[in-house]
Write a protein that holds these residues in place. Structure first.
Motif, PDB file in Angstrom:
ATOM      1  N   SER A   1     -27.402 -83.085 -18.297  1.00 15.67           N
ATOM      2  CA  SER A   1     -28.125 -84.257 -18.793  1.00 15.67           C
ATOM      3  C   SER A   1     -27.421 -84.851 -20.003  1.00 15.67           C
ATOM      4  CB  SER A   1     -29.563 -83.874 -19.166  1.00 15.67           C
ATOM      5  OG  SER A   1     -30.290 -83.407 -18.055  1.00 15.67           O
ATOM      6  N   ALA A   2     -26.953 -83.986 -20.909  1.00 20.18           N
ATOM      7  CA  ALA A   2     -26.279 -84.463 -22.124  1.00 20.18           C
ATOM      8  C   ALA A   2     -25.033 -85.278 -21.777  1.00 20.18           C
ATOM      9  CB  ALA A   2     -25.907 -83.279 -23.014  1.00 20.18           C
ATOM     10  N   GLU A   3     -24.242 -84.783 -20.848  1.00 20.19           N
ATOM     11  CA  GLU A   3     -23.015 -85.488 -20.477  1.00 20.19           C
ATOM     12  C   GLU A   3     -23.332 -86.841 -19.845  1.00 20.19           C
ATOM     13  OE1 GLU A   3     -21.059 -82.594 -18.049  1.00 20.19           O
ATOM     14  OE2 GLU A   3     -20.090 -81.615 -19.771  1.00 20.19           O
ATOM     15  N   ARG A   4     -24.375 -86.895 -19.012  1.00 18.26           N
ATOM     16  CA  ARG A   4     -24.734 -88.168 -18.378  1.00 18.26           C
ATOM     17  C   ARG A   4     -25.217 -89.195 -19.403  1.00 18.26           C
ATOM     18  NH1 ARG A   4     -25.322 -92.463 -17.115  1.00 18.26           N
ATOM     19  NH2 ARG A   4     -26.061 -93.405 -15.159  1.00 18.26           N
ATOM     20  N   MET A   5     -25.851 -88.732 -20.474  1.00 15.51           N
ATOM     21  CA  MET A   5     -26.397 -89.621 -21.489  1.00 15.51           C
ATOM     22  C   MET A   5     -25.456 -89.808 -22.680  1.00 15.51           C
ATOM     23  SD  MET A   5     -29.194 -90.510 -20.039  1.00 15.51           S
ATOM     24  CE  MET A   5     -30.044 -91.370 -21.357  1.00 15.51           C
ATOM     25  N   MET A   6     -24.195 -89.425 -22.520  1.00 13.74           N
ATOM     26  CA  MET A   6     -23.171 -89.576 -23.560  1.00 13.74           C
ATOM     27  C   MET A   6     -23.557 -88.876 -24.858  1.00 13.74           C
ATOM     28  SD  MET A   6     -20.272 -91.021 -22.912  1.00 13.74           S
ATOM     29  CE  MET A   6     -19.735 -91.645 -24.499  1.00 13.74           C
ATOM     30  N   MET A   7     -24.025 -87.637 -24.707  1.00  8.49           N
ATOM     31  CA  MET A   7     -24.431 -86.828 -25.854  1.00  8.49           C
ATOM     32  C   MET A   7     -23.568 -85.572 -25.894  1.00  8.49           C
ATOM     33  SD  MET A   7     -28.544 -87.258 -25.133  1.00  8.49           S
ATOM     34  CE  MET A   7     -29.220 -86.883 -26.763  1.00  8.49           C
ATOM     35  N   PRO A   8     -23.426 -84.931 -27.055  1.00  7.06           N
ATOM     36  CA  PRO A   8     -22.600 -83.725 -27.134  1.00  7.06           C
ATOM     37  C   PRO A   8     -23.263 -82.550 -26.419  1.00  7.06           C
ATOM     38  CG  PRO A   8     -23.761 -84.064 -29.198  1.00  7.06           C
ATOM     39  CD  PRO A   8     -24.022 -85.289 -28.360  1.00  7.06           C
ATOM     40  N   VAL A   9     -22.475 -81.697 -25.791  1.00  3.03           N
ATOM     41  CA  VAL A   9     -23.036 -80.501 -25.175  1.00  3.03           C
ATOM     42  C   VAL A   9     -23.446 -79.525 -26.270  1.00  3.03           C
ATOM     43  CG1 VAL A   9     -21.706 -80.763 -23.049  1.00  3.03           C
ATOM     44  CG2 VAL A   9     -20.784 -79.386 -24.922  1.00  3.03           C
ATOM     45  N   VAL A  10     -24.482 -78.765 -26.008  1.00  7.85           N
ATOM     46  CA  VAL A  10     -24.976 -77.761 -26.952  1.00  7.85           C
ATOM     47  C   VAL A  10     -24.343 -76.420 -26.601  1.00  7.85           C
ATOM     48  CG1 VAL A  10     -27.016 -76.548 -27.811  1.00  7.85           C
ATOM     49  CG2 VAL A  10     -27.137 -78.999 -27.288  1.00  7.85           C
ATOM     50  N   PRO A  11     -23.737 -75.732 -27.558  1.00  5.05           N
ATOM     51  CA  PRO A  11     -23.106 -74.443 -27.273  1.00  5.05           C
ATOM     52  C   PRO A  11     -24.121 -73.393 -26.796  1.00  5.05           C
ATOM     53  CG  PRO A  11     -22.379 -75.304 -29.395  1.00  5.05           C
ATOM     54  CD  PRO A  11     -23.541 -76.143 -28.962  1.00  5.05           C
TER      55      PRO A  11
ATOM     56  N   ASP B   1     -23.446 -91.170 -33.244  1.00  3.40           N
ATOM     57  CA  ASP B   1     -22.479 -90.219 -33.810  1.00  3.40           C
ATOM     58  C   ASP B   1     -23.152 -88.927 -34.263  1.00  3.40           C
ATOM     59  OD1 ASP B   1     -20.184 -91.884 -33.525  1.00  3.40           O
ATOM     60  OD2 ASP B   1     -20.807 -93.024 -35.284  1.00  3.40           O
ATOM     61  N   THR B   2     -24.472 -88.971 -34.460  1.00  3.07           N
ATOM     62  CA  THR B   2     -25.207 -87.794 -34.926  1.00  3.07           C
ATOM     63  C   THR B   2     -26.391 -87.523 -34.003  1.00  3.07           C
ATOM     64  OG1 THR B   2     -26.642 -89.088 -36.392  1.00  3.07           O
ATOM     65  CG2 THR B   2     -24.567 -88.259 -37.323  1.00  3.07           C
ATOM     66  N   TYR B   3     -26.779 -86.238 -33.940  1.00  2.00           N
ATOM     67  CA  TYR B   3     -27.872 -85.826 -33.048  1.00  2.00           C
ATOM     68  C   TYR B   3     -28.640 -84.667 -33.665  1.00  2.00           C
ATOM     69  CZ  TYR B   3     -25.323 -88.551 -29.593  1.00  2.00           C
ATOM     70  OH  TYR B   3     -24.685 -89.577 -28.951  1.00  2.00           O
ATOM     71  N   LYS B   4     -29.850 -84.486 -33.195  1.00  5.11           N
ATOM     72  CA  LYS B   4     -30.626 -83.290 -33.516  1.00  5.11           C
ATOM     73  C   LYS B   4     -30.967 -82.570 -32.225  1.00  5.11           C
ATOM     74  CE  LYS B   4     -32.868 -84.060 -37.976  1.00  5.11           C
ATOM     75  NZ  LYS B   4     -32.248 -82.872 -38.621  1.00  5.11           N
ATOM     76  N   PHE B   5     -30.777 -81.264 -32.238  1.00 10.12           N
ATOM     77  CA  PHE B   5     -31.216 -80.384 -31.158  1.00 10.12           C
ATOM     78  C   PHE B   5     -32.339 -79.519 -31.706  1.00 10.12           C
ATOM     79  CE2 PHE B   5     -30.943 -76.092 -29.199  1.00 10.12           C
ATOM     80  CZ  PHE B   5     -31.357 -76.445 -27.916  1.00 10.12           C
ATOM     81  N   MET B   6     -33.443 -79.442 -30.962  1.00 11.15           N
ATOM     82  CA  MET B   6     -34.596 -78.690 -31.442  1.00 11.15           C
ATOM     83  C   MET B   6     -35.231 -77.908 -30.299  1.00 11.15           C
ATOM     84  SD  MET B   6     -36.337 -81.537 -33.980  1.00 11.15           S
ATOM     85  CE  MET B   6     -37.390 -80.297 -34.756  1.00 11.15           C
ATOM     86  N   ILE B   7     -36.005 -76.890 -30.647  1.00 17.63           N
ATOM     87  CA  ILE B   7     -36.806 -76.155 -29.666  1.00 17.63           C
ATOM     88  C   ILE B   7     -38.211 -75.965 -30.229  1.00 17.63           C
ATOM     89  CG2 ILE B   7     -37.097 -74.050 -28.309  1.00 17.63           C
ATOM     90  CD1 ILE B   7     -34.106 -73.596 -28.422  1.00 17.63           C
TER      91      ILE B   7
END
Length: 354
Positions: A100-110, A156-162
């Motif tokens: 999903s991240a790649e399709r939406m032009m977002m960085p992959v989460v490690p 250029d910036t993102y937040k990843f949360m759970i």
């Protein structure tokens, strides 16, 4: 690699757990004491934190609000009979999240941030996992664009949360479904296969119209002919026709590759059923019903798990089912529940121990 992840942990001073009625857990209403938050900036992930669940301060120019770069996943954690916590197939959700991240032009989460961050968060809030059949701890990883500038480009910036949410059954009774012919969920070349927020925002009007007519959800059809079935609301769909179980294939890229869908297919084949992933024409479904060959219709999804369909309406034709006599859907639900709750051997390595 995963064990070396440096996570800053700040625990809450007072748990909300005593305030929660675990016999009444509507989906997505209550959240645990803590959450995971990670920043992406300057081309790298940084500031991995577990902290008390709290509100956030966001700019009104937040890129995610204006341009829709927002994705999420749905995962569940359970406890076995001894009270040991497990996550169901988290690596499959991790893989799908980054698709999903790649399709939406977002960085992959490690992997270490996604899997180990989730594990540590659930370990801290493990007392929130209900020990009751059909109950679970719902896990919501999500990521959104966090630039505070208005401009149509990838952030250029993102937040990843759970976030974590204890929950009961999503659908407590068999459903009534309306076959949608006007509105479209996804088309070839779009992002129907991604778990992007926009897919769900665009579905709400059609769902509301169906509910006004007394139905619980819609069965989406293709964008061109409105004849080939896709998904039911937030679920993949299965039809038991004759001696086969049919489900739409994923070739067109319009259907989410459901983890529960894949689990159901594996369980069905192990139980001796013939499963075919194939395009399914709604007229063939109607003809099968009229011939007495359409025996069951059910949905699969993380939130719903297995949801039986008692009524399906297409145009002016209504198909009704006696779900009390069904064998296939109840078998899948029983096997998956037994694996998740430790009553059946996990021979596939689906359960990830906390």
């Amino acid at each position: 690699m995963i064990a070396a992840l440096d996570i800053q942990v700040t625990k809450t001073g007072k748990s909300k757990l005593p305030e929660i009625d675990f016999n009444n857990l509507p989906f997505g209403k209550y959240f645990t004491d803590h959450m995971l938050e990670v920043d992406y900036a300057d081309g790298e992930w940084k500031n991995v934190q577990i902290k008390p669940f709290q509100n956030m301060s966001l700019s009104p120019a937040l890129a995610a609000i204006h341009y829709g770069q927002s994705i999420f996943e749905g995962i569940k954690a359970y406890k076995d009979r001894e009270g040991n916590p497990f996550i169901f197939r988290p690596y499959d959700n991790f893989r799908r999240f980054n698709i999903s991240a790649e399709r939406m032009m977002m960085p992959v989460v490690p992997e270490d941030i996604f899997i180990e961050g989730m594990r540590r968060l659930i370990d801290i809030d493990r007392d929130w996992i209900p020990m009751k059949s059909d109950y679970s701890l719902y896990i919501r990883p999500f990521m959104f664009a966090s630039d505070d500038v208005i401009g149509v480009k990838a952030s250029d910036t993102y937040k990843f949360m759970i976030l974590l949410s204890p929950t009961g059954p999503y659908y407590s009774a068999p459903m009534k479904i309306y076959v949608e012919e006007k509105y479209t969920r996804a088309a070839r070349g779009g992002f129907g296969f991604a778990k992007a927020a926009g897919n769900y925002g665009g579905s709400m009007l059609a769902t509301a119209v169906a509910k006004q007519q007394g139905y619980d959800q819609v069965l989406w059809t293709d964008a061109f002919e409105h004849k080939y079935v896709q998904e039911i609301g937030t679920m993949n769909v299965f039809f038991v026709i004759g001696n086969k179980v049919l489900t739409p294939d994923l070739e067109a890229g319009t259907i989410l590759e459901g983890v529960t869908r894949d689990s159901a297919i594996e369980v069905l084949r192990e139980e001796g059923y013939t499963v075919e992933e194939t395009p399914i024409h709604i007229d063939d479904v109607v003809r099968a019903y009229q011939a007495g060959e359409l025996k069951e219709v059910f949905g699969t999804g993380t939130a719903a798990t297995i949801s039986m369909i008692k009524e399906l309406k297409y145009e002016d034709y209504t198909m009704k089912f006696d779900t009390d006599t069904w064998k296939v859907a109840p078998t899948v639900k029983r096997v998956l529940t037994d694996i998740r709750e430790g009553r059946r051997a996990d021979t596939k390595g689906w359960m990830f121990r906390i």
